[in-house]
Every structure is written in structure tokens, then in C-alpha cells.
Design a protein around this motif. Structure first.
Motif, PDB file in Angstrom:
ATOM      1  N   PHE A  40       0.840  -1.208   0.000  1.00  0.00           N
ATOM      2  CA  PHE A  40       0.000   0.000   0.000  1.00  0.00           C
ATOM      3  C   PHE A  40       0.873   1.257   0.000  1.00  0.00           C
ATOM      4  N   VAL A  41       1.893   1.275   0.843  1.00  0.00           N
ATOM      5  CA  VAL A  41       2.784   2.438   0.926  1.00  0.00           C
ATOM      6  C   VAL A  41       3.499   2.647  -0.407  1.00  0.00           C
ATOM      7  N   PHE A  42       3.997   1.559  -1.010  1.00  0.00           N
ATOM      8  CA  PHE A  42       4.736   1.677  -2.266  1.00  0.00           C
ATOM      9  C   PHE A  42       3.839   2.184  -3.391  1.00  0.00           C
ATOM     10  N   VAL A  43       2.650   1.613  -3.515  1.00  0.00           N
ATOM     11  CA  VAL A  43       1.761   1.974  -4.615  1.00  0.00           C
ATOM     12  C   VAL A  43       1.257   3.412  -4.466  1.00  0.00           C
ATOM     13  N   VAL A  44       0.770   3.771  -3.294  1.00  0.00           N
ATOM     14  CA  VAL A  44       0.210   5.113  -3.106  1.00  0.00           C
ATOM     15  C   VAL A  44       1.305   6.170  -3.218  1.00  0.00           C
ATOM     16  N   SER A  45       2.451   5.927  -2.587  1.00  0.00           N
ATOM     17  CA  SER A  45       3.547   6.903  -2.689  1.00  0.00           C
ATOM     18  C   SER A  45       4.017   7.010  -4.143  1.00  0.00           C
ATOM     19  N   GLY A  46       4.005   5.883  -4.867  1.00  0.00           N
ATOM     20  CA  GLY A  46       4.398   5.915  -6.274  1.00  0.00           C
ATOM     21  C   GLY A  46       3.472   6.754  -7.124  1.00  0.00           C
ATOM     22  N   LEU A  47       2.179   6.634  -6.867  1.00  0.00           N
ATOM     23  CA  LEU A  47       1.211   7.440  -7.621  1.00  0.00           C
ATOM     24  C   LEU A  47       1.368   8.921  -7.296  1.00  0.00           C
ATOM     25  N   VAL A  48       1.647   9.220  -6.029  1.00  0.00           N
ATOM     26  CA  VAL A  48       1.891  10.614  -5.639  1.00  0.00           C
ATOM     27  C   VAL A  48       3.129  11.145  -6.348  1.00  0.00           C
ATOM     28  N   ILE A  49       4.187  10.331  -6.364  1.00  0.00           N
ATOM     29  CA  ILE A  49       5.437  10.737  -7.012  1.00  0.00           C
ATOM     30  C   ILE A  49       5.229  10.918  -8.516  1.00  0.00           C
ATOM     31  N   ASN A  50       4.496  10.006  -9.149  1.00  0.00           N
ATOM     32  CA  ASN A  50       4.215  10.149 -10.583  1.00  0.00           C
ATOM     33  C   ASN A  50       3.439  11.425 -10.880  1.00  0.00           C
ATOM     34  N   PHE A  51       2.504  11.789 -10.001  1.00  0.00           N
ATOM     35  CA  PHE A  51       1.737  13.022 -10.201  1.00  0.00           C
ATOM     36  C   PHE A  51       2.657  14.244 -10.085  1.00  0.00           C
ATOM     37  N   ILE A  52       3.555  14.220  -9.091  1.00  0.00           N
ATOM     38  CA  ILE A  52       4.496  15.338  -8.942  1.00  0.00           C
ATOM     39  C   ILE A  52       5.415  15.416 -10.157  1.00  0.00           C
ATOM     40  N   GLN A  53       5.849  14.243 -10.643  1.00  0.00           N
ATOM     41  CA  GLN A  53       6.694  14.231 -11.842  1.00  0.00           C
ATOM     42  C   GLN A  53       5.974  14.839 -13.037  1.00  0.00           C
ATOM     43  N   LEU A  54       4.693  14.527 -13.150  1.00  0.00           N
ATOM     44  CA  LEU A  54       3.899  15.113 -14.232  1.00  0.00           C
ATOM     45  C   LEU A  54       3.893  16.638 -14.131  1.00  0.00           C
ATOM     46  N   PRO A  87       2.144   1.395 -14.601  1.00  0.00           N
ATOM     47  CA  PRO A  87       2.156   2.474 -13.601  1.00  0.00           C
ATOM     48  C   PRO A  87       3.319   2.314 -12.626  1.00  0.00           C
ATOM     49  N   LEU A  88       3.723   3.408 -12.050  1.00  0.00           N
ATOM     50  CA  LEU A  88       4.817   3.489 -11.084  1.00  0.00           C
ATOM     51  C   LEU A  88       6.172   3.285 -11.771  1.00  0.00           C
ATOM     52  N   ILE A  89       6.507   2.068 -12.139  1.00  0.00           N
ATOM     53  CA  ILE A  89       7.837   1.779 -12.671  1.00  0.00           C
ATOM     54  C   ILE A  89       8.017   2.391 -14.056  1.00  0.00           C
ATOM     55  N   GLY A  90       7.136   2.037 -14.992  1.00  0.00           N
ATOM     56  CA  GLY A  90       7.263   2.559 -16.354  1.00  0.00           C
ATOM     57  C   GLY A  90       7.109   4.061 -16.420  1.00  0.00           C
ATOM     58  N   TRP A  91       6.164   4.591 -15.662  1.00  0.00           N
ATOM     59  CA  TRP A  91       5.949   6.050 -15.681  1.00  0.00           C
ATOM     60  C   TRP A  91       7.142   6.796 -15.092  1.00  0.00           C
ATOM     61  N   THR A  92       7.694   6.268 -14.013  1.00  0.00           N
ATOM     62  CA  THR A  92       8.868   6.912 -13.409  1.00  0.00           C
ATOM     63  C   THR A  92      10.042   6.882 -14.368  1.00  0.00           C
ATOM     64  N   SER A 101      13.117   8.489  -4.218  1.00  0.00           N
ATOM     65  CA  SER A 101      12.126   8.283  -3.166  1.00  0.00           C
ATOM     66  C   SER A 101      11.283   7.045  -3.419  1.00  0.00           C
ATOM     67  N   LEU A 102      11.113   6.666  -4.700  1.00  0.00           N
ATOM     68  CA  LEU A 102      10.349   5.453  -5.018  1.00  0.00           C
ATOM     69  C   LEU A 102      11.240   4.217  -5.048  1.00  0.00           C
ATOM     70  N   THR A 145      17.476   4.972   2.735  1.00  0.00           N
ATOM     71  CA  THR A 145      16.385   4.147   2.200  1.00  0.00           C
ATOM     72  C   THR A 145      15.373   3.809   3.285  1.00  0.00           C
ATOM     73  N   LEU A 146      15.876   3.482   4.473  1.00  0.00           N
ATOM     74  CA  LEU A 146      14.988   3.155   5.585  1.00  0.00           C
ATOM     75  C   LEU A 146      14.215   4.384   6.051  1.00  0.00           C
ATOM     76  N   LEU A 147      14.904   5.512   6.175  1.00  0.00           N
ATOM     77  CA  LEU A 147      14.244   6.742   6.629  1.00  0.00           C
ATOM     78  C   LEU A 147      13.186   7.189   5.627  1.00  0.00           C
ATOM     79  N   ASN A 148      13.486   7.055   4.343  1.00  0.00           N
ATOM     80  CA  ASN A 148      12.524   7.434   3.312  1.00  0.00           C
ATOM     81  C   ASN A 148      11.243   6.602   3.436  1.00  0.00           C
ATOM     82  N   PHE A 149      11.409   5.282   3.603  1.00  0.00           N
ATOM     83  CA  PHE A 149      10.230   4.420   3.728  1.00  0.00           C
ATOM     84  C   PHE A 149       9.446   4.746   4.999  1.00  0.00           C
ATOM     85  N   LEU A 150      10.127   4.974   6.103  1.00  0.00           N
ATOM     86  CA  LEU A 150       9.437   5.284   7.355  1.00  0.00           C
ATOM     87  C   LEU A 150       8.655   6.589   7.243  1.00  0.00           C
TER      88      LEU A 150
END
Length: 360
Positions: A19-33, A130-135, A56-57, A307-312
Motif C-alpha cells: 500500500f505504501v509503495f503503490v500510493v507513494s508511487g502514484l503521488v510521485i508520478n503526479f508530482i513528476q507530471l 504504472p509506477l515503474i514505467g511512468w517513473t 524516493s520510489l 532508504t529506511l528513513l525514506n520508507f518510514l
């Protein structure tokens, strides 16, 4: 089994990590856009920002390898090569035998501070994931259809866009084109025999077009080619699912540096050089299987806490509202249950019963 080891095996924990990976990835993809507006104004600023967003992803996956499964990564190389790692643009040639070989490559790039700017020549189908390809799209990765007649112009344009990239980058090539299997290996060796090439035991026949084009297009930008041969101790076959369950692996990587000026620039010469390289990679794998180690000195770059701090941080931001919502639902349900309980007939007032007894 300790508490942490127990948690690593629980589906609900895996679900929360996903859940954290997918939602954060979608947020990151939106910011990238949104950062696309920077491209015509300041292209290099756009690139710097997207390197941080990609980090961050990707670092969430690296965190699983480094901190969740505690997989160890050891480099076998020489001191001269070691002093260059992380301080130059390079092309990485990595064998494609394992499910997590890309993750081991990302781990080493993270430890040398290049995870966000790492790039790959990827099949075009991944662009729509989504996430990987878009990033990867926002990072200016190069995509191909594996049909060179159609790919050549697209690949050349993509590579030439990277000649002025502002951060040191590792450009990953899987020259075998696909992951090693016994069936693919048999077919590949039939092709090698038809071309008069020596057989390979542990690799598929490398595809030379992508390599020769990359070397030619990035001439003057890339300083060297790193040949990386990966294997795992105790003949373990690692998997992403094993990483998710916290299974620890020990990855060994033999890294050899070849300055770009030592590689022929003409297509035929570069192709012959690549075939010779894969014969050497095969010999390295044979040595590893017999002795359990690669040649060269051993180095274990320390894992970094980012990496750990980013995930937390992402987990705190995304799971806190979720936990608050779940807690609110339980609290509401408990309150409603108590309210219903107070209206049950058996728990009603005894007033009527007392009056009835008096009349009797």
C-alpha cells in the motif's frame, strides 16, 4: 521466532508495505507530471528534481533488500576500479540470471549515491506500467520494442538526449535481452553455433546492436563500461517473494572496469569485443561455481540509512490516516453496539415487573 521475524511472514504486513509503495508511487508520478513545466524553462533543474523523486520510489525496494531481508552485497574488484565507482558516467553490463538481479544493481548504485540517476534500456511494454514505467519515462529512460529496424532511430534519439545529463549515471544494459532459462539457452546456443561463435554455459548469446549503439551515442559522455557478473552464495535462487518474507541472501558481484577508449568504436569491432566479454563472464561464473568466490579483493560498501528513513516517512504519512480511520470505525462500532445493548428487552427497566408483583 522473534517478533520481527514473525511480522515478516504476515500477509497483512506485506499488504501495508505494498500500500505504501503503490500510493507513494502514484503521488510521485503526479508530482513528476507537474515538473514537466520545468523542462522548457530549465531542463537541468527538471532532471535534478526527478532524480530525487525517483530515488524516493526506488529506495523503497532497495530498503526491502537491505533492511527488511538484510541481504549482504559484496563487490569483487581492484582498488583502481573502486576509486572510480560513483564518480563517472558508465554503461553497466549485467547478467540476467536471477529474479532480483536488477535490485542488487540498484542496491549498489544506492550505496554509491547514484540510485536516482540510474537508467536502463528497457522493453517498451514497461512504459505503460504504472509506477515503474511512468517513473522511467520522466527519468528519460530509453525504451525499445526489440525489433532493431523499428528501434534504431528511437534508441539513438533517447541516448543522444542523455549526453548532457548533469548527474553521474549508470546506464544498465541486459545484453542477453531476456532472463536466462534452459529453453532459451538451448535456442540461443543453436544460434551461436550457426554463427560460428563459441558456446556459453551460463549466459545467453548477447545481442550486440543495443550495446554498439549505446557506446557510439554516448561517446564523450560515458567514461567506461563496467562488466558486472552476479551470483549468490550457497547456490541459492533468490526471489522477490523471498525478499518480502525477509529471507536473507548473500550476493557477490565481480566488477571489471573497461575505459571506453579501449572498446572498438566501429560496429563490428564492438560486437566482437562484447562476444569476447561474455566468454570471460562465462569463465568467471565457472570459477565461482567451483571455488565459491570471484577473483579480486572483496569490498562491502556500507548500507546507508536514507532508504529506511525514506520508507518510514512515507509509511508515517500514508498509514497514520489509515490507522486513524480504522480506529474510528472500531470505536464507532463499539459505541453503536453498546447503544443497541442498552435497548435490549432483557436489559430494560424492571419498573413494570415490580408493579405486576404488587398486584399479585
Amino acid at each position: 521466532m522473534g517478533l520481527l521475524a514473525y511480522l515478516k511472514t504476515q500477509f497483512i504486513v506485506h499488504l501495508l508495505i505494498g500500500f505504501v509503495f503503490v500510493v507513494s508511487g502514484l503521488v510521485i508520478n503526479f508530482i513528476q507530471l507537474c515538473t514537466l513545466v520545468l523542462w522548457p524553462i530549465n531542463k537541468q533543474l527538471y532532471r535534478h528534481v526527478n532524480c530525487r523523486l525517483a530515488y524516493s520510489l526506488w529506495s523503497q525496494l532497495v530498503m526491502l533488500l537491505e533492511w527488511w531481508s538484510c541481504t549482504e552485497c559484496t563487490i569483487f574488484t581492484d582498488l583502481t576500479t573502486l576509486k572510480y565507482i560513483g564518480k563517472e558516467h558508465v554503461v553497466i553490463i549485467l547478467n540476467h540470471n536471477f529474479e532480483i538481479d536488477f535490485l542488487c544493481g540498484w542496491t549498489m548504485s544506492e550505496r554509491f549515491g547514484l540510485l536516482g540517476s540510474s537508467k536502463v534500456l528497457a522493453k517498451r511494454e514497461l512504459l505503460y506500467v504504472p509506477l515503474i514505467g511512468w517513473t522511467w519515462y520522466f527519468l528519460e529512460n530509453v525504451f525499445c520494442k526489440r525489433r532493431w529496424e523499428e528501434d534504431r532511430n528511437t534508441v539513438v534519439r533517447g541516448l543522444k538526449r542523455l549526453v548532457d545529463y548533469p548527474e553521474y549515471m549508470w546506464f544498465l544494459l541486459y545484453c542477453e535481452g531476456t532472463r536466462f532459462t534452459e529453453t532459451k539457452h538451448r535456442v540461443s546456443m543453436e544460434v551461436a553455433a550457426s554463427k560460428g561463435l563459441p558456446p556459453l554455459k551460463y549466459h545467453l548469446l548477447p545481442r550486440t546492436k543495443g550495446f554498439t549503439t549505446t557506446v557510439q551515442c554516448l561517446q564523450g559522455t560515458v567514461a567506461a563500461v563496467y562488466d558486472v557478473t552476479l551470483n549468490f552464495r550457497k547456490n541459492k535462487i533468490p526471489s522477490l517473494l523471498g525478499i518480502l518474507y525477509g529471507k536473507k541472501y548473500e550476493a557477490d558481484m565481480c566488477v571489471r572496469r573497461f575505459p571506453l577508449e579501449e572498446i572498438p568504436q566501429d560496429e563490428q569491432g564492438a560486437a566482437q569485443w562484447l562476444h569476447k566479454l561474455y566468454q570471460e563472464k562465462d569463465a568467471l561464473q565457472e570459477m565461482y561455481n567451483q571455488k565459491g568466490f570471484f577473483p579480486g579483493e572483496q569490498f562491502k560498501p556500507a548500507r546507508r540509512p536514507w532508504t529506511l528513513l525514506n520508507f518510514l516517512c512515507w509509511a508515517t504519512v500514508l498509514l497514520s490516516p489509515l490507522f486513524s480511520f480504522v480506529l474510528g470505525v472500531f470505536s464507532t462500532s463499539f459505541g453503536v453496539r453498546r447503544l443497541i445493548g442498552m435497548t435490549e428487552i432483557e436489559k430494560g427497566s424492571s419498573y413494570g415487573n415490580q408493579e405486576f408483583k404488587k398486584k399479585e
